[in-house]
Design an enzyme around this catalytic site. Structure first.
Site, short mmCIF file in Angstrom:
data_model
loop_
_atom_site.label_atom_id
_atom_site.label_comp_id
_atom_site.label_asym_id
_atom_site.label_seq_id
_atom_site.Cartn_x
_atom_site.Cartn_y
_atom_site.Cartn_z
N THR A 31 14.16 -4.61 -8.18
CA THR A 31 13.18 -4.48 -9.26
C THR A 31 13.78 -4.84 -10.61
OG1 THR A 31 13.79 -2.16 -9.43
CG2 THR A 31 11.86 -2.66 -8.09
N SER A 81 21.23 4.61 -16.57
CA SER A 81 20.24 4.05 -15.65
C SER A 81 19.91 2.65 -16.13
CB SER A 81 18.97 4.90 -15.67
OG SER A 81 18.34 4.75 -16.92
N LYS A 82 19.12 1.96 -15.30
CA LYS A 82 18.70 0.62 -15.68
C LYS A 82 18.07 0.63 -17.06
CE LYS A 82 17.64 -1.29 -11.25
NZ LYS A 82 16.62 -1.65 -10.30
N ARG A 83 17.34 1.70 -17.32
CA ARG A 83 16.63 1.78 -18.60
C ARG A 83 17.50 2.34 -19.71
NH1 ARG A 83 13.45 3.84 -15.00
NH2 ARG A 83 12.03 2.36 -14.05
N HIS A 84 18.55 3.03 -19.34
CA HIS A 84 19.37 3.64 -20.39
C HIS A 84 20.87 3.33 -20.23
CE1 HIS A 84 20.60 6.41 -23.49
NE2 HIS A 84 21.56 6.80 -22.67
#
Ligand code: GLU
Length: 435
Positions: A12, A210-213
């Site tokens: 993703t 994380s991917k977002r952070h």
């Protein structure tokens, strides 16, 4: 029984460094136990599927050398290794649960009816502890969505069972899903694998990576000039430790000494400064020939390609990442760009006059220049002209490179050669005069 572990990334987005971290423990444990390492793509979330990320997963594993024994582009005896190609399988197993009267329909989706009484418990290999959830925390959950794709919880369990996975090593964020998984195993009458939930990876701000952070893509580290050995060593030290508390060790050594007991179940701190340090250590401990090869592979369209041999000893102690080579040695491959302020920072009163004297000395020196003689000549000139030796050598450095920091001066000159050095000092005089 053969040990079989799997990495089950969802394509993703770019695989982040946490994916490489999980892959390391899968790979190491599989090797340690002479078992199998399997790659399975959990690509049933069609809306979030990113084709590029699938390629990057393969590339990341290839770069780090985590070769898998079974996977999407290799095959194996268990059918396809991409979940999107296994939809019939999930349908069949959902049907089986339906026949057992363990499902209910909900707006076109199929839910699994969870047990509400009692508790679900497993022994986690990380932290060597029991984890217990009361069953009444587990709502009936969707196993097949209305678009007829399975959910993560369902496909993951069916595949781990069919692919005969013995140990599930994965991120901490899946702990809360594990009771659901165990209920499915029980409903089917299957033996569950053992679970190892890795500690939480936190970044510099102590927040979860994380991917977002905060998490960089694994391949970005490659682009930044990190060596795969250093990355692997660094990842090994995240949440896990060598039984003799060693900081630097190879993958082979880790395989020899690996044990789940060496995990520290509290969070693991991802410290980029430490990674840089470790990478520098690996560079320094590498043979010159090996470093030359790595740099040559690393540089793309760079004038130094194929001409690195003489430069390696100059830079080896001065770079932490392969990419540091570029700014440090730019001046060797192309004419420098001069900056008035840099010349002024040398605090030499009459720059122009001083540089004329420098040129005279350079032109009078016997060729080929030798280091000792070179040093003597310019020490003497500094003394005569009443500037410090440091000022004198910095002036030479700036004149040939435009920079205040370079590899050792005389060695750099040897690479440039006499004629180019004289040309550059003349160019520098032109610059100082005109600016
Ligand atoms: N597809 C899940 C992920 O993206 C797999 C989790 C697991 O290993 O069970 O991490």
């Amino acid at each position: 029984m053969e040990v079989r572990v799997r990495l089950a990334p969802s394509p993703t987005g770019s695989p982040h460094i946490g994916t490489a971290w999980q892959a390391l423990f899968d790979y190491v444990f599989a090797k340690k136990m002479s078992g199998k390492f399997i790659l399975r793509l959990e690509d049933t979330d069609q809306a979030r599927y990113v084709p590029e990320s699938e390629k990057e997963i393969y590339e990341t594993l290839k770069w780090l050398g985590f070769e898998y024994d079974e996977g999407p582009n290799i095959g194996g005896q268990f059918g396809p290794y991409k979940q999107s190609e296994r939809l019939e399988i999930y349908k069949k197993y959902a049907e089986e649960l339906k026949e057992k009267n363990l499902t209910l329909e909900d707006e076109g989706a199929i839910r699994f009816k969870t047990k509400k009484i009692g508790e679900t418990k497993w022994h986690d290999l990380v932290g060597d502890k029991d984890i217990i959830f009361p069953n009444n925390t587990q709502e009936d959950f969707v196993i097949i969505k209305s678009d007829s794709y399975p959910t993560y919880n369902f496909a993951n369990v069916v595949d781990d069972h069919l692919m005969e996975i013995t140990h599930v090593i994965r991120g901490n964020e899946f702990i809360s899903s594990t009771p659901k998984h165990l209920m499915l195993y029980q409903a089917f009458g299957w033996t569950p694998p053992q679970f190892a939930h890795l500690p939480v990876l936190v970044g510099a701000d102590r927040a979860k990576l994380s991917k977002r952070h905060g998490a960089k893509g694994a391949l970005e580290y490659k682009k930044d000039g990190y060596l795969k050995e250093a990355i692997i060593n660094f990842l090994a030290l995240l949440g896990w430790s060598h039984p003799e508390e060693k900081e630097i060790f190879s993958l082979e050594e880790m395989i020899k000494v690996f044990d789940f007991k060496q995990f520290n179940p509290s969070s693991a701190f991802f410290d980029e400064t430490k990674l840089e340090w470790l990478n520098g250590e690996y560079i320094r401990n590498m043979s010159n020939e090996e470093l030359e090869k790595r740099l040559d592979d690393f540089l793309v369209d760079h004038p130094a390609k194929g001409k690195l041999k003489s430069v390696i000893p100059l830079v080896k102690d001065r770079i932490k990442k392969l990419s540091d080579f570029v700014p440090l040695t730019d001046f060797l491959w192309e004419s420098p760009e001069y900056d008035r302020e840099i010349f002024e920072s040398l605090k030499i009163q009459d720059l122009r006059l001083m540089m004329d004297k420098v040129i005279q000395e350079l032109e009078n020196m016997q060729k080929p220049w030798n280091a000792k003689n070179f040093e003597q000549v310019f020490r003497k000139l500094a003394e005569q002209e009443k500037i410090s030796v440091t000022q004198m050598f910095q002036l030479l450095r700036v004149a040939i490179s435009g920079q205040l920091v370079t590899p050792p001066l005389f060695e750099s000159i040897q690479i440039l050669k006499e004629e180019e050095t004289i040309n550059r000092v003349k160019e520098a005089i032109g610059f100082v005069t005109s600016s």
